[in-house]
Structures are given as C-alpha cells and as structure tokens.
Design a protein around this motif. Structure first.
Motif, mmCIF file in Angstrom:
data_model
loop_
_atom_site.group_PDB
_atom_site.id
_atom_site.type_symbol
_atom_site.label_atom_id
_atom_site.label_comp_id
_atom_site.label_asym_id
_atom_site.label_seq_id
_atom_site.Cartn_x
_atom_site.Cartn_y
_atom_site.Cartn_z
ATOM 1 N N SER A 158 8.055 -24.984 33.346
ATOM 2 C CA SER A 158 7.506 -25.683 34.589
ATOM 3 C C SER A 158 7.742 -27.085 34.386
ATOM 4 N N GLY A 159 8.143 -27.457 33.274
ATOM 5 C CA GLY A 159 8.506 -29.001 33.189
ATOM 6 C C GLY A 159 9.770 -29.383 34.171
ATOM 7 N N VAL A 160 10.430 -28.426 34.394
ATOM 8 C CA VAL A 160 11.404 -28.727 35.449
ATOM 9 C C VAL A 160 10.911 -29.422 36.811
ATOM 10 N N VAL A 161 9.817 -28.986 37.010
ATOM 11 C CA VAL A 161 9.186 -29.635 38.477
ATOM 12 C C VAL A 161 9.347 -30.782 38.850
ATOM 13 N N PRO A 162 8.902 -31.917 38.167
ATOM 14 C CA PRO A 162 9.215 -33.157 38.680
ATOM 15 C C PRO A 162 10.463 -33.613 38.661
ATOM 16 N N LEU A 163 11.443 -32.975 37.566
ATOM 17 C CA LEU A 163 12.920 -33.381 37.649
ATOM 18 C C LEU A 163 13.546 -33.055 38.773
ATOM 19 N N MET A 164 13.143 -31.567 39.419
ATOM 20 C CA MET A 164 13.596 -31.132 40.620
ATOM 21 C C MET A 164 13.518 -32.082 41.628
ATOM 22 N N CYS A 165 12.255 -32.487 41.877
ATOM 23 C CA CYS A 165 11.870 -33.670 42.733
ATOM 24 C C CYS A 165 12.809 -34.839 42.666
ATOM 25 N N MET A 166 13.297 -35.253 41.431
ATOM 26 C CA MET A 166 14.182 -36.224 41.130
ATOM 27 C C MET A 166 15.661 -35.946 41.822
ATOM 28 N N LEU A 167 16.011 -34.676 41.339
ATOM 29 C CA LEU A 167 17.317 -34.123 41.747
ATOM 30 C C LEU A 167 17.534 -34.015 43.091
ATOM 31 N N ARG A 168 16.221 -33.325 43.878
ATOM 32 C CA ARG A 168 16.607 -33.086 45.316
ATOM 33 C C ARG A 168 16.648 -34.593 45.940
ATOM 34 N N HIS A 169 15.733 -35.441 45.572
ATOM 35 C CA HIS A 169 15.619 -36.771 46.326
ATOM 36 C C HIS A 169 17.064 -37.335 46.016
#
Ligand SMILES: Cc1cc2nc3c(=O)[nH]c(=O)nc-3n(C[C@H](O)[C@H](O)[C@H](O)COP(=O)(O)OP(=O)(O)OC[C@H]3O[C@@H](n4cnc5c(N)ncnc54)[C@H](O)[C@@H]3O)c2cc1C
Lengths: 205, 245
Positions: free
Chosen positions: B128-139
C-alpha cells in the motif's frame, strides 16, 4: 485543538475493547505492542567512536563529551510511555540515560529556547522548560540493552511528555538560543510544541 | 477555478464529516474510498488525511491515510486502504462502511513527503506504500506528462497489484511471491522477484529525488540500495506505513 463535531458517531463502529491502560492513551492514539521506526530518510550509521554530544549557543560554557566521557556521567533509568504523532503509543517502556538537567548544569544556559541536532542533519526545537525539571534525557539504552541503531543508537534525546519526533534520534547536540525557531518537522507542517495530551499534531492545532 | 479563488481557503486541520461517494474494490485486500468533504482544500501529492471513528460511548480511533487522487480532482479525496486482519480502523472501513455513509476526516497534512514538481523523480513503493506515489504519478500525467518520473512497485502477487490498469511504461512491477506456473502477468513491465540493486541502478536518475514508501523493512532496504547506487541522503524521502513490516 481542532474543531469538534459534537455528537457525530460512526455508524456501526464499536472499537477495540478499551480496557486497562486506556486512560494512559492521549486522544487519538492507539496502543502499539511493537516499536515502530519512523525516520525522514535512510537510517544513518553512527559508531560510538564517532559520536559526541555538544552543548553550544547562548551558554556560559560550551561543552562537549565523547562517548567515553558521556558514559561516566550519572545515568538513571527512565520508565515512560511514548506517543508518536502517527497515532501509536507504547506504554511502560524503559530507557536509561543522562538527564538533560545534568548536561545543562555546568553549561549554564542564557536563553529560553533550544534546537536539538542529530547526525544526518535532523533538527527539532524545544523550549528549555520542556527540557529541564527531570523531563528530558539523552539515552543510550533501551530495555537494558544498547539503543538499537534504527531507534537512534548510539544515543537519542528522550522527551516522553511530547510527541516522539521531539526525541531526536542520533542526537549530537543542543544549541541554546534566545528565540524560538522551527526544527525539521516543525517547518514541515507539524506543531511547534507537540503536546500529545492537547493533541498538538499539526500547525493548525 | 471559478468559485475557488474568491473566498480564502479555510485552513486545513478541522474535522469535517465527509460523504462516502464511491467505494471501489481494487484487489481482494484493498479498497478505494472516494470521499466528499464539505470544505475541500487542494492537496500536494504525498500528503495524507486523518480519519477518525467515534463509537457511541465516545471512544475514538484515528489513523492516517495517504491521498491517492490528483489535486486536480476537485472536491473529492480518494483514500486507498489495505485491510489488515484484526486492524481496528482498516477492517471498519472495509467491512462496515458503505456508499452514502459519513466519515470524519481532516487534512491535508504534512509537507515533507510531497512532490512539488521537482524532476526527475524516482518513486519506489511496496504494497500500500504505492498510494501516495500513485497520487504523484496521476498528478504528473495530468500536469506534466513529459516530466521524467518512474515508478518501481513491489507487490506480492499479480492479484495484489493496486491500480493495475493505470500502470504504463513508466512503471515496473516487481512480484515477490507470484506462484510458480501462474499465467504471465498482464502488465507492461514486470519482473519476478524483489527489487534488487541492479534494477534500481538501471532505473535511477543522476539527479532529482527518490520517494520511498512502504513498510519499515521495505523502506530501509530500498534506502540502503539507493545510497549504494549514488543517491545522497538528501535526495531520498521516505514514508513508513504501519507499525511492523
Ligand atoms: C502518514 C501515513 C500514511 C498512511 N497511508 C496509508 C494508506 O494510504 N493506505 C493504508 O492502507 N495504510 C496507510 N497507513 C497506515 C494506516 O494509518 C494504519 O496504520 C493501518 O490502516 C492499520 O490500522 P488499523 O487500525 O487497521 O490496524 P491496527 O488496529 O492499528 O493494527 C495494526 C496491525 O497490528 C495488528 N494488531 C492489532 N492489535 C493486535 C493485537 N492485540 N495483537 C496482535 N496484533 C494486533 C493488526 O492485526 C494489524 O495487522 C498510513 C500511515 C501513515 C502514518
């Protein structure tokens, strides 16, 4: 304190049994049995032979102790509860180290504020009021064993009455100042003082 | 942004009662909760919200959850939560909360583990450590699609990969426990086994930041590898979820 929404209840939420010990948990904290690690970056490797502790800034006498000299200072056991701003608390934990009162005694501080600093560049600010009066230590042992590296070994600050980020790991010194300045987390959205009983987590608290 | 710039933004940090607009099942163990707080504030990718549950007797439990959605997704906040057996808050969110329910939240918080447009960026997440990283990738995809940003994402099995249909050529997934003989994973770039120093060295950038998020043991081992491939400590930002790892 954050604003309250009186009367709100989460539909269907009961929570864990909140039995003995619950009165030792500050608001919003939960009981943790392990000892989590929280650090902003990689864990630094500090050998005792490279470690020293220095008090400088607005003091009558700047002082510095090597690991060996520090080991000769009067140490005491510190049983305490610790509270991390990420919500976990650990009750009945024990450290051993030297009271900050002892360290400051011969330095004679002339300011009311301080900045603790660590190997690796971490800083955190503390009012002298929070560091003195038997409420803060520089500790080198945890549960009777040398303080593990991931928990700040060889030595960390211990200020159990404030959120645990104030207990700087790999601590290397204290600068006494006549004014307050934010440290690392304090400049990054976290509360300037961090009293868990007043739930001072973030700037807006 | 009509209507947003007029009134001064209310400072973050007050508890608000948000509505659960949608719940999406991501994997057998993770769900995304799309929440609508009455006072929405734009966040920085990497920030988190606090969630608070209150029992009828006044007992409360609070936990932090990273924001998964881009701040361009105005008015909503998506949190992706891993269900931990015996966990107090994650099991409530998974097993009890339904669409249309209300949940108390406050945020967004923190300003260290955040991406402010620096480049290039290496993102490394475990579970689940991918969650904040996904926010960065999406943004990044919505604001600066050409900005160099790569994701290395470690998951146990293909079935546990969150956001699988959004992973493109900018993401490598390392599957650490994919069963023998399983069909080839339908992901653009996969490697079987853990993230290892050679993979990191190949994906590393000579400059810029690395954001590392996951359990403590994951973060610790990745941070050590990053140091070994030449990242100075001040180029590595870490966020450690969860008590143990
Ligand atoms: C800044 C930040 C961001 C985060 N972002 C996310 C995110 O985006 N997504 C996410 O899923 N999580 C995230 N987390 C983690 C999250 O905050 C919670 O820690 C997590 O959801 C577990 O909470 P819980 O109440 O479900 O479990 P807890 O009740 O806290 O329990 C944690 C673990 O301990 C075990 N346990 C509990 N009680 C006992 C007991 N009596 N004996 C033995 N074992 C026990 C549980 O089984 C569980 O595995 C984040 C954490 C932080 C600090």
């Amino acid at each position: 304190m954050a604003g309250e929404e009186p009367g709100f209840v989460s539909r269907g939420f009961v929570g864990k049994p909140h039995g003995p010990g619950a009165d030792r948990l500050p608001p919003g904290q939960y009981l943790e049995r392990g000892f989590p690690v929280l650090t902003a970056g990689p864990t630094p490797r500090v050998e005792p032979s490279d470690w020293s502790f220095r008090i400088d800034g607005m003091v009558d006498h700047e002082l510095e102790w090597s690991w060996e000299e520090f080991g000769r200072l009067p140490a005491e056991d510190v049983p305490c509860d610790i509270h991390c701003v990420t919500k976990w608390s650990k009750l009945g934990i024990s450290f051993r180290g030297v009271s900050v009162d002892v360290l400051l005694d011969s330095a004679r501080p002339q300011g009311e504020f301080s900045m603790a600093r660590s190997f690796g560049g971490y800083t955190t600010n503390l009012a002298l009021d929070d560091l003195t009066g038997g409420r803060a230590w520089v500790v080198t042992e945890h549960e009777g064993a040398p303080l593990p590296r991931e928990h700040g070994g060889p030595a960390r600050l211990l200020v159990p009455h404030l959120y645990f980020w104030k207990s700087a790991k790999w601590v290397s010194g204290l600068r006494i100042m006549d004014h307050d300045e934010p440290g690392f987390w304090e400049a990054n959205g976290y509360h300037n003082r961090g009293d868990p009983w007043q739930e001072q987590r973030y700037w807006s608290d | 942004m009509v209507g947003l710039s007029e009134a001064p933004q209310r400072a973050p940090g007050r508890w608000q009662i948000a509505e659960v607009e949608r719940i999406r099942v991501e994997t057998p163990r993770t769900k995304t909760f799309r929440l609508r707080p009455p006072m929405w504030v734009p966040h920085l990718p990497g920030q988190h919200y606090d969630v608070r549950l209150t029992a009828p007797d006044g007992y409360r439990a609070e936990r932090s959850y990273s924001i998964a959605s881009s701040p361009l997704d105005e008015g909503a906040v998506e949190l992706t939560v891993d269900r931990l057996d015996g966990g107090e808050v994650s099991t409530y969110l998974h097993d009890v909360l339904v669409e249309g329910d209300q949940v108390e939240i406050r945020g967004p918080f923190a300003s260290y583990f955040v991406w402010r447009g620096e480049e290039p960026v290496l993102l490394i997440g475990g579970g689940s450590g991918v969650v904040p990283l996904m926010c960065m990738l999406r943004h990044r995809r919505r604001t600066a699609p050409d900005l160099p940003m790569r994701l290395l994402y470690s998951a146990r099995t293909r079935a546990e990969v969150i956001y699988a249909d959004e992973l493109g050529d900018d993401a490598i997934v390392a599957l650490t426990r994919e069963p023998e003989g399983a069909p080839a994973p339908d992901l653009p770039r996969v490697q079987l086994g853990r993230i290892f120093p050679g993979l990191l060295a190949a994906e590393a950038f000579d400059s810029g930041l690395a954001f590392v998020c996951g359990s403590n043991s994951f973060v610790e081992s990745i941070a050590q590898m990053l140091l070994a491939v030449g990242y100075a400590p001040d180029r590595i930002r870490t966020e450690r979820f969860g008590p143990t790892g």
